[in-house]
Design a protein around this motif. Structure first.
Motif, PDB file in Angstrom:
ATOM      1  N   LEU A 197       0.824  -1.214   0.000  1.00 27.08           N
ATOM      2  CA  LEU A 197       0.000   0.000   0.000  1.00 27.08           C
ATOM      3  C   LEU A 197       0.858   1.263   0.000  1.00 27.08           C
ATOM      4  O   LEU A 197       0.481   2.283  -0.585  1.00 27.08           O
ATOM      5  CB  LEU A 197      -0.938   0.000   1.204  1.00 27.08           C
ATOM      6  CG  LEU A 197      -2.191  -0.850   1.017  1.00 27.08           C
ATOM      7  CD1 LEU A 197      -2.869  -1.108   2.346  1.00 27.08           C
ATOM      8  CD2 LEU A 197      -3.166  -0.183   0.062  1.00 27.08           C
ATOM      9  N   ASN A 198       2.018   1.187   0.636  1.00 35.20           N
ATOM     10  CA  ASN A 198       2.904   2.345   0.614  1.00 35.20           C
ATOM     11  C   ASN A 198       3.366   2.650  -0.807  1.00 35.20           C
ATOM     12  O   ASN A 198       3.380   3.805  -1.242  1.00 35.20           O
ATOM     13  CB  ASN A 198       4.113   2.094   1.520  1.00 35.20           C
ATOM     14  CG  ASN A 198       4.888   3.358   1.803  1.00 35.20           C
ATOM     15  OD1 ASN A 198       4.369   4.276   2.419  1.00 35.20           O
ATOM     16  ND2 ASN A 198       6.132   3.416   1.358  1.00 35.20           N
TER      17      ASN A 198
ATOM     18  N   GLY B 235       8.917   5.903   6.522  1.00 32.21           N
ATOM     19  CA  GLY B 235       9.435   4.872   7.418  1.00 32.21           C
ATOM     20  C   GLY B 235       8.823   3.506   7.196  1.00 32.21           C
ATOM     21  O   GLY B 235       8.974   2.609   8.028  1.00 32.21           O
ATOM     22  N   ALA B 236       8.140   3.326   6.071  1.00 33.07           N
ATOM     23  CA  ALA B 236       7.442   2.052   5.831  1.00 33.07           C
ATOM     24  C   ALA B 236       8.378   0.856   5.838  1.00 33.07           C
ATOM     25  O   ALA B 236       8.020  -0.226   6.319  1.00 33.07           O
ATOM     26  CB  ALA B 236       6.677   2.120   4.512  1.00 33.07           C
ATOM     27  N   GLU B 237       9.582   1.018   5.306  1.00 32.54           N
ATOM     28  CA  GLU B 237      10.528  -0.102   5.248  1.00 32.54           C
ATOM     29  C   GLU B 237      10.832  -0.650   6.637  1.00 32.54           C
ATOM     30  O   GLU B 237      10.973  -1.857   6.819  1.00 32.54           O
ATOM     31  CB  GLU B 237      11.825   0.347   4.581  1.00 32.54           C
ATOM     32  CG  GLU B 237      11.716   0.593   3.085  1.00 32.54           C
ATOM     33  CD  GLU B 237      11.779  -0.684   2.265  1.00 32.54           C
ATOM     34  OE1 GLU B 237      12.049  -1.748   2.861  1.00 32.54           O
ATOM     35  OE2 GLU B 237      11.546  -0.613   1.043  1.00 32.54           O
TER      36      GLU B 237
ATOM     37  N   GLU C 283       8.016  -7.585   6.427  1.00 25.94           N
ATOM     38  CA  GLU C 283       9.282  -8.280   6.242  1.00 25.94           C
ATOM     39  C   GLU C 283      10.208  -8.059   7.442  1.00 25.94           C
ATOM     40  O   GLU C 283      10.855  -8.997   7.932  1.00 25.94           O
ATOM     41  CB  GLU C 283       9.953  -7.805   4.953  1.00 25.94           C
ATOM     42  CG  GLU C 283       9.272  -8.279   3.685  1.00 25.94           C
ATOM     43  CD  GLU C 283       8.025  -7.483   3.283  1.00 25.94           C
ATOM     44  OE1 GLU C 283       7.464  -7.767   2.224  1.00 25.94           O
ATOM     45  OE2 GLU C 283       7.600  -6.582   4.051  1.00 25.94           O
ATOM     46  N   ILE C 284      10.276  -6.807   7.931  1.00 27.39           N
ATOM     47  CA  ILE C 284      11.130  -6.511   9.085  1.00 27.39           C
ATOM     48  C   ILE C 284      10.617  -7.228  10.325  1.00 27.39           C
ATOM     49  O   ILE C 284      11.388  -7.824  11.095  1.00 27.39           O
ATOM     50  CB  ILE C 284      11.200  -4.988   9.332  1.00 27.39           C
ATOM     51  CG1 ILE C 284      12.038  -4.314   8.255  1.00 27.39           C
ATOM     52  CG2 ILE C 284      11.758  -4.688  10.724  1.00 27.39           C
ATOM     53  CD1 ILE C 284      13.511  -4.665   8.279  1.00 27.39           C
TER      54      ILE C 284
ATOM     55  N   GLY D 204       3.150   8.352  12.585  1.00 30.92           N
ATOM     56  CA  GLY D 204       4.513   8.711  12.211  1.00 30.92           C
ATOM     57  C   GLY D 204       5.569   7.945  12.976  1.00 30.92           C
ATOM     58  O   GLY D 204       6.708   8.410  13.116  1.00 30.92           O
ATOM     59  N   VAL D 205       5.234   6.752  13.480  1.00 26.71           N
ATOM     60  CA  VAL D 205       6.171   5.933  14.258  1.00 26.71           C
ATOM     61  C   VAL D 205       6.867   4.954  13.318  1.00 26.71           C
ATOM     62  O   VAL D 205       6.218   4.088  12.727  1.00 26.71           O
ATOM     63  CB  VAL D 205       5.448   5.172  15.383  1.00 26.71           C
ATOM     64  CG1 VAL D 205       6.417   4.249  16.128  1.00 26.71           C
ATOM     65  CG2 VAL D 205       4.807   6.151  16.364  1.00 26.71           C
ATOM     66  N   ALA D 206       8.188   5.098  13.200  1.00 26.85           N
ATOM     67  CA  ALA D 206       8.949   4.268  12.263  1.00 26.85           C
ATOM     68  C   ALA D 206       9.788   3.208  12.955  1.00 26.85           C
ATOM     69  O   ALA D 206      10.493   2.451  12.295  1.00 26.85           O
ATOM     70  CB  ALA D 206       9.852   5.156  11.399  1.00 26.85           C
ATOM     71  N   ASP D 207       9.732   3.143  14.277  1.00 30.45           N
ATOM     72  CA  ASP D 207      10.504   2.175  15.054  1.00 30.45           C
ATOM     73  C   ASP D 207       9.631   0.956  15.325  1.00 30.45           C
ATOM     74  O   ASP D 207       8.605   1.059  16.013  1.00 30.45           O
ATOM     75  CB  ASP D 207      10.945   2.823  16.372  1.00 30.45           C
ATOM     76  CG  ASP D 207      11.693   1.865  17.285  1.00 30.45           C
ATOM     77  OD1 ASP D 207      11.855   0.682  16.935  1.00 30.45           O
ATOM     78  OD2 ASP D 207      12.096   2.300  18.384  1.00 30.45           O
TER      79      ASP D 207
END
Length: 587
Positions: A255-256, A273-275, A280-281, A336-339
């Protein structure tokens, strides 16, 4: 107790529980089951029977109805239980589905449907063991800080291991947060629209169900052949491989890339920060096991292990946390949380509180934008500064929403529709039908589907899938409307069975007919399609009794400001599609 066997079909028992008088009785309802099969069909008709004009969502006489289907415990992936209630979040039809062991446990106990009415004077939990229903004082567990801990305690004090389901609420349900959820067997939930709030109003902390009855499968070859065919289709064709492999969290990167992932309160539709929060992560770094619902070979429930330090002396705790796409969107991209570890901590906080994570994520995103725009101050937030990506601030905000120490947090606990009407910011309060949106911003089909769906959920009619079809080949707006209508009717049938929607492409009309026939129930495709339409009409009859009007549908400007997967939308176009839907549906 000797094990009792009974054959499929002919299961029509409805257990009625009255919390006010702490009594119960059983009725056989072959009239409903012969026509409506089970699940949502039976539950909708029972709600129409039970509803008394003017009864509010939290009134004692407003029932909670739990129902299984004719294929539950008999065919693979038919693992869900439907819960029907009146939503305290938007006042409309509350419809939710949960897996785990609940459907199997209900059938082992001999009940296809449970109707819960009344309200206790003090906290109780109800234990259903075969033909015995016991009401027990739950005062000692009423104020526990975690819905997870409630399950651990009740597993120790109640019998029924292996065939038992424990559903329970956390602090949010007790305190009347209108989007409180019900935890089902730790990793599953009745998540949306506030059924946990209804439990809390009834002073019902938990419901335990177990049984010693056996479901005796038909012995003829047709049944065995059908089971084998369906099992092979599920595990060998690739139709459900996605759900076992990465699970729905695979959708984050998809979707990103398509620019359909709501980000920072839908100010954007893709997240830089989607990756780092991708499926997968999570699979590579945190996945420790997969869990299946009872009777399902897919194993779609993905459990992450998070190691968290709780003192400077190198002391740690390890948390097992279930995750999926909607949770990562709600507490990840939309905040907006990428962690990824921050996302897991936020999920864990919501799980313990017992709240719908999608709603909480949208509420916090709206509050963050409100504060950044200067529309609320640190006085309202009690000194808390909300900033995109700030895990610590969001963890504290979740606590404050549940505690409700002032008027602002009380408003947040009533949902983004209520809070935005009280404090402003309605144009960017991302809700449709009064329900905070799931993680899709794909175009007309999605906005239409969420607006007109019986419970305003993407699971009603998969409007986002209509957008996906339109993305791959040109579709007129009329074709998108027809897609939404056809899919909602089809899902009504799936939800009579009650099949997990992850297997929706396995349980085609043809395969449903075969599955029913092999257990002695004859239906044609035409009859099933008409049944789907009939259930839709009855749902809308309930919605209108509960106050729903098309004229009151709100379409926030944010949906038209941020470009979707299929481009920017215009409000006039959506309004025309809604009118087209009404005309075709005759509602």
């Amino acid at each position: 107790m000797t094990t009792e066997q009974y054959a499929i079909p002919g299961l029509t028992n409805v257990l009625y529980i009255d919390l006010t008088s702490q009594s119960y009785h059983i009725e056989e309802r072959p009239d409903l089951y012969e026509k409506y099969l089970g699940g949502i069909g039976v539950a909708t008709n029972l709600m129409l029977e039970e509803y008394k004009e003017g009864t509010g969502p939290l009134d004692p006489e407003m029932p909670i109805i739990l129902s299984t289907g004719p294929l539950s415990g008999v065919y693979p992936t038919c693992t869900k239980t439907v819960a029907l209630f009146r939503s305290p979040l938007n006042g409309e039809l509350g419809e939710s589905y949960a897996g785990g062991h609940l459907a199997m446990s209900m059938r082992y106990s001999g009940y296809e449907t449970i109707v819960i009415k009344g309200a206790s004077r003090y906290p109780v939990y109800v234990a259903v063991h075969d033909d015995k229903v016991t009401f027990r004082d739950a005062s000692s567990i009423w104020h526990l800080s975690s819905a997870i801990d409630v399950g651990k305690i009740l597993r120790e004090v109640e019998p029924g291991a292996g065939r038992r389901s424990i559903i329970r609420i956390g602090p949010a349900g007790e305190k009347g947060i209108t989007y409180a959820s019900v935890n089902v067997d730790t990793y599953r939930h009745f998540g949306r629209l506030g059924i946990g709030t209804v439990f809390g109003a009834k002073k019902l902390k938990a419901l335990l169900i177990s049984g010693n009855r056996e479901i005796k499968s038909p012995e003829h070859k047709a049944y065995r052949k059908t089971v084998s065919m369906l099992y092979d289709t599920i595990v060998k064709t690739g139709l459900t491989e996605k759900y076992h492999n990465l699970g729905t969290s695979e959708n984050i990167l998809v979707l990103n890339e398509l620019k359909g992932l709501p980000t920072r309160n839908l100010q954007e539709a893709s997240f830089e920060g989607a990756e780092t929060i991708s499926g997968e992560i999570f699979a590579d770094k945190y996945l420790i096991r997969r869990v299946s619902c009872a009777g399902c070979p897919i194993g779609c429930v993905h459990i992450a292990m998070l190691k968290r330090q709780f003192s400077k002396a190198h002391e740690y705790e390890t948390l097992n946390i279930s995750y999926d796409f909607e949770l990562i969107y709600a507490l990840g991209s939309n905040l907006g949380v990428a962690d990824p570890e921050a996302v897991l901590e936020l999920i864990d906080a919501c799980e313990k509180a017992g709240v719908d994570i999608i709603s909480m994520g949208v509420v916090l995103a709206w509050a963050t934008e409100m504060q950044q725009r200067g529309k609320i101050s640190t006085e309202e937030t009690m000194g808390l500064k909300l900033s995109w990506g700030d895990k610590a601030a969001y963890l504290r905000a979740i606590e404050l929403v549940v505690q409700a120490p002032n008027e602002f947090y009380k408003a947040l606990g009533k949902g983004v529709d209520y809070a935005s009407k009280k404090y402003g910011g309605e144009d960017f309060a991302i809700r449709l039908g009064g329900l905070e949106i799931p993680g899709y911003h794909t175009g007309l089909g999605n906005v239409l589907g969420l607006s007109v769906g019986a419970r305003h959920s993407h699971l009603d009619n998969a409007g986002y899938a209509a957008d996906q079809a339109a993305f791959n080949r040109p579709l007129s707006d009329e074709q998108i409307v027809e897609y939404v209508i056809d899919e909602e009717d089809r899902r009504n049938i799936l939800n009579c069975m009650v099949s997990c929607l992850f297997a929706r492409n396995v349980y085609t009309y043809e395969n449903i007919i075969l599955a029913l026939k092999s257990i002695g129930i004859e239906r044609t495709e035409e009859e099933l399609k008409e049944l789907g339409k009939d259930i839709f009409r009855k749902k809308y009859e309930l919605k209108k009794k509960f106050g729903f009007k098309f004229e009151n549908l709100t379409l926030p400007k944010r949906f038209f400001e941020t470009a979707s997967t299929t481009g920017k939308l215009e409000e006039e176009r959506v309004r025309k599609a809604i009118e087209m839907y009404r005309e075709k549906r005759g509602v």
